[in-house]
Design an enzyme around this catalytic site. Structure first.
Site, short mmCIF file in Angstrom:
data_model
loop_
_atom_site.label_atom_id
_atom_site.label_comp_id
_atom_site.label_asym_id
_atom_site.label_seq_id
_atom_site.Cartn_x
_atom_site.Cartn_y
_atom_site.Cartn_z
N THR A 133 2.41 1.93 3.50
CA THR A 133 1.71 1.87 4.78
C THR A 133 2.67 2.06 5.96
O THR A 133 3.86 1.78 5.83
CB THR A 133 1.01 0.50 4.90
OG1 THR A 133 0.65 0.25 6.25
CG2 THR A 133 1.94 -0.65 4.49
N ASP A 134 2.12 2.47 7.10
CA ASP A 134 2.94 2.56 8.32
C ASP A 134 3.26 1.17 8.88
O ASP A 134 4.13 1.03 9.74
CB ASP A 134 2.23 3.41 9.39
CG ASP A 134 0.87 2.86 9.82
OD1 ASP A 134 0.40 1.86 9.25
OD2 ASP A 134 0.26 3.45 10.74
N GLU A 135 2.56 0.12 8.38
CA GLU A 135 2.73 -1.21 8.97
C GLU A 135 4.13 -1.77 8.70
O GLU A 135 4.55 -2.72 9.36
CB GLU A 135 1.63 -2.15 8.47
CG GLU A 135 0.26 -1.59 8.79
CD GLU A 135 -0.89 -2.57 8.62
OE1 GLU A 135 -0.67 -3.78 8.68
OE2 GLU A 135 -2.02 -2.09 8.42
N TYR A 159 1.39 -9.31 4.82
CA TYR A 159 1.03 -8.07 4.12
C TYR A 159 2.12 -7.01 4.29
O TYR A 159 2.65 -6.47 3.31
CB TYR A 159 -0.31 -7.53 4.64
CG TYR A 159 -0.56 -6.08 4.28
CD1 TYR A 159 -0.71 -5.67 2.95
CD2 TYR A 159 -0.63 -5.08 5.28
CE1 TYR A 159 -0.92 -4.34 2.62
CE2 TYR A 159 -0.84 -3.75 4.95
CZ TYR A 159 -0.98 -3.38 3.62
OH TYR A 159 -1.18 -2.06 3.30
N LYS A 163 4.72 -5.27 1.53
CA LYS A 163 4.77 -3.82 1.27
C LYS A 163 6.19 -3.30 1.55
O LYS A 163 6.70 -2.45 0.83
CB LYS A 163 3.75 -3.07 2.13
CG LYS A 163 2.30 -3.28 1.76
CD LYS A 163 1.93 -2.80 0.36
CE LYS A 163 1.96 -1.29 0.23
NZ LYS A 163 1.44 -0.87 -1.12
P1 NAD Z 1 -7.88 -2.13 -1.68
O1 NAD Z 1 -7.61 -3.57 -1.37
O2 NAD Z 1 -9.19 -1.54 -1.33
O3 NAD Z 1 -7.69 -1.87 -3.26
C1 NAD Z 1 -6.64 -2.42 -3.99
C2 NAD Z 1 -6.98 -2.27 -5.47
O4 NAD Z 1 -5.88 -2.79 -6.23
C3 NAD Z 1 -8.22 -3.04 -5.90
O5 NAD Z 1 -9.02 -2.24 -6.74
C4 NAD Z 1 -7.65 -4.24 -6.65
O6 NAD Z 1 -8.53 -4.72 -7.68
C5 NAD Z 1 -6.38 -3.65 -7.25
N1 NAD Z 1 -5.36 -4.66 -7.54
C6 NAD Z 1 -4.97 -5.69 -6.73
N2 NAD Z 1 -4.02 -6.41 -7.36
C7 NAD Z 1 -3.78 -5.79 -8.55
C8 NAD Z 1 -2.89 -6.04 -9.62
N3 NAD Z 1 -2.04 -7.09 -9.60
N4 NAD Z 1 -2.91 -5.22 -10.68
C9 NAD Z 1 -3.77 -4.16 -10.72
N5 NAD Z 1 -4.64 -3.90 -9.75
C10 NAD Z 1 -4.64 -4.69 -8.67
O7 NAD Z 1 -6.68 -1.34 -1.02
P2 NAD Z 1 -6.65 0.13 -0.41
O8 NAD Z 1 -7.06 0.07 0.99
O9 NAD Z 1 -7.35 1.04 -1.35
O10 NAD Z 1 -5.09 0.43 -0.43
C11 NAD Z 1 -4.47 1.04 -1.57
C12 NAD Z 1 -2.98 1.17 -1.31
O11 NAD Z 1 -2.77 1.95 -0.14
C13 NAD Z 1 -2.29 -0.17 -1.04
O12 NAD Z 1 -1.04 -0.14 -1.66
C14 NAD Z 1 -2.14 -0.22 0.47
O13 NAD Z 1 -1.02 -0.97 0.85
C15 NAD Z 1 -1.96 1.25 0.79
N6 NAD Z 1 -2.41 1.68 2.14
C16 NAD Z 1 -3.65 1.32 2.59
C17 NAD Z 1 -4.08 1.77 3.84
C18 NAD Z 1 -5.46 1.45 4.36
O14 NAD Z 1 -5.75 1.77 5.53
N7 NAD Z 1 -6.36 0.87 3.57
C19 NAD Z 1 -3.23 2.56 4.63
C20 NAD Z 1 -1.96 2.89 4.12
C21 NAD Z 1 -1.58 2.45 2.85
P1 TYD Z 2 -7.98 -3.67 9.80
O1 TYD Z 2 -9.12 -2.78 9.42
O2 TYD Z 2 -7.96 -5.06 9.23
O3 TYD Z 2 -6.63 -2.88 9.49
P2 TYD Z 2 -5.09 -3.28 9.86
O4 TYD Z 2 -5.02 -4.68 10.30
O5 TYD Z 2 -4.41 -3.05 8.55
O6 TYD Z 2 -4.69 -2.31 10.93
O7 TYD Z 2 -7.96 -3.79 11.38
C1 TYD Z 2 -7.86 -2.66 12.20
C2 TYD Z 2 -7.73 -3.15 13.63
O8 TYD Z 2 -8.96 -3.78 14.00
C3 TYD Z 2 -6.65 -4.22 13.80
O9 TYD Z 2 -6.03 -4.03 15.06
C4 TYD Z 2 -7.42 -5.52 13.78
C5 TYD Z 2 -8.75 -5.14 14.39
N1 TYD Z 2 -9.92 -5.91 13.91
C6 TYD Z 2 -10.81 -6.47 14.84
O10 TYD Z 2 -10.63 -6.34 16.08
N2 TYD Z 2 -11.89 -7.16 14.37
C7 TYD Z 2 -12.12 -7.34 13.03
O11 TYD Z 2 -13.11 -8.02 12.66
C8 TYD Z 2 -11.20 -6.74 12.10
C9 TYD Z 2 -11.42 -6.89 10.61
C10 TYD Z 2 -10.12 -6.03 12.58
#
Ligand code: NAD
Ligand code: TYD
Length: 352
Positions: A133-135, A159, A163
């Site tokens: 992630t960019d975070e 989180y 990561k």
């Molecule tokens: P998500 O929470 O929707 O899905 C995570 C999945 O991993 C779930 O299916 C969960 O059951 C599985 N999981 C959790 N713990 C596990 C374990 N110990 N063993 C096997 N499986 C396990 O997450 P996402 O949003 O799909 O993100 C996927 C990846 O991309 C993550 O690594 C996250 O850090 C990264 N990422 C997410 C975003 C975003 O905006 N969602 C952006 C950049 C990077």
């Molecule tokens: P989120 O979808 O949780 O992603 P991330 O925290 O990983 O960026 O949140 C996106 C942005 O929206 C973040 O700045 C937090 C804000 N947010 C709200 O303002 N209200 C909400 O109920 C949630 C879940 C997030």
């Protein structure tokens, strides 16, 4: 075959569906623990597809991971498995340390042992793709340039710290052992099959259910949004042509303040499914207590992946968000499946 971890989650699920939508695709072994964020309904179109093997399990389970590597002999691993929600990491960081750090460590060690056992050509072709992630880069001010791959890591939430730790392990396995890794650091994703605890799906569902649309703090925090299908195409591209040991930032040059994202969703819903009282969904916007340690701004400079690998996103924010809202309107059965008791408990805990 390739081994995908976390392939029942939001991005992993989209990736598996997208990968197998190509007729000539290699098969996928999909290892997922099915936490609250994992959802087999996302994978239901693959029920009769022999190219998809689902395995319920933990990336931290050494015996299981070794057994899968031995049995399926994958030519690549794509690691999506993680705890991924910042707010949950604030309430309970332990799971984040366990899966994101210890789990990734276990996966790396099992994969390294397997890779060491491969014949020369298979060994050269093998890839461990870590999805991050960019975070990890921390927070930007409004005038800072966007994150490049050389920005120092400054994670601020449990989180992002977990990561960042996993990214460091991946990097070290390359430098120390020559283990063939690539890491991608992507901005905020949105799109179909997104669990409705994250901002965009939460707002769509709350709007339709007549509930408040909670904006943390002043709503001026900025995120850089990428349609999930574009993240999947970037991973395919990097897996195919990325340089070993490199990291690639993935993003769509779509910086938006949270309040503007929510207003955009409201106006699309006003058009596609107007409220029965004729008022705008924007009337449901409610400012609530800010997230502790809330990062102000994320922004990705995606020049490297564009220049070196020729990747470009297909969606703009306007096209992607419209598709996403339409998908949630069209998929009430998937939504019913995820809005379970544990989801309601989370809403109660987080939003009182
Ligand atoms: P998500 O929470 O929707 O899905 C995570 C999945 O991993 C779930 O299916 C969960 O059951 C599985 N999981 C959790 N713990 C596990 C374990 N110990 N063993 C096997 N499986 C396990 O997450 P996402 O949003 O799909 O993100 C996927 C990846 O991309 C993550 O690594 C996250 O850090 C990264 N990422 C997410 C975003 C975003 O905006 N969602 C952006 C950049 C990077
Ligand atoms: P989120 O979808 O949780 O992603 P991330 O925290 O990983 O960026 O949140 C996106 C942005 O929206 C973040 O700045 C937090 C804000 N947010 C709200 O303002 N209200 C909400 O109920 C949630 C879940 C997030």
């Amino acid at each position: 075959m390739i081994l995908v971890t976390g392939g029942a989650g939001f991005i992993g699920g989209n990736f598996v569906l997208d990968w197998l939508a190509h007729a000539d695709a290699e098969g996928i072994v999909n290892l997922d623990k099915l936490t609250y964020a994992g959802n087999l309904a996302t994978l239901s179109p693959l029920e009769k597809d022999a190219r998809h093997v689902f395995v319920h399990g933990d990336i931290g389970d050494k015996a299981l991971v070794n057994q899968l590597l031995e049995k399926y002999r994958p030519r690549a691993i794509v690691n999506f498995a993680a705890e991924s929600h910042v707010d949950r990491s604030i309430h309970g960081p332990a799971e984040f340390v366990q899966t994101n750090i210890v789990g990734t460590f276990n996966l790396l060690e099992c994969a390294r042992e397997y890779w060491n056992s491969l014949e020369t050509q298979d060994k050269e072709q093998f890839r461990f793709h870590h999805v991050s992630t960019d975070e990890v880069y921390g927070s930007l001010s409004s005038s800072d340039p966007a994150f490049t791959e050389t920005n120092p890591y400054k994670p601020n939430s449990p989180y992002s710290a977990s990561k960042a730790a996993s990214d460091h392990l991946v990097r070290a396995w390359f430098h120390t052992y020559g283990f063939p890794v690539i890491t991608t650091n992507c901005s905020n994703n949105y799109g179909p099959y997104h669990f409705p605890e994250k901002l965009i799906p939460l707002v769509i569902l709350n709007a339709l259910n007549g509930k408040p649309l909670p904006i943390y703090g002043d709503g001026q925090q900025v995120r850089d949004w990428l349609y999930v299908g574009d993240h999947c195409s970037a991973i395919r591209k990097v897996l195919a042509s990325g340089k070993l040991g490199e990291t690639y930032n993935i993003g769509g040059w779509n910086e938006k303040a949270n309040i503007d994202v929510v207003k955009t969703i409201c106006s699309i819903l006003d058009e596609l499914k107007p409220r029965t009282d004729g008022k705008s969904y924007a009337e449901q916007i409610t400012f609530v207590k800010d997230r502790p340690g809330h990062d102000r701004r994320y922004a990705i400079d995606a020049s490297k992946v564009e220049r070196d690998l020729g990747w470009r996103p297909a969606e703009t924010f306007d096209t992607g968000i419209r598709k996403t809202v339409q998908w949630y309107l069209d998929n009430p059965i998937w939504i019913e499946g995820v809005v379970s008791g544990s989801y309601r408990d989370w809403l109660k805990q987080q939003y009182n």
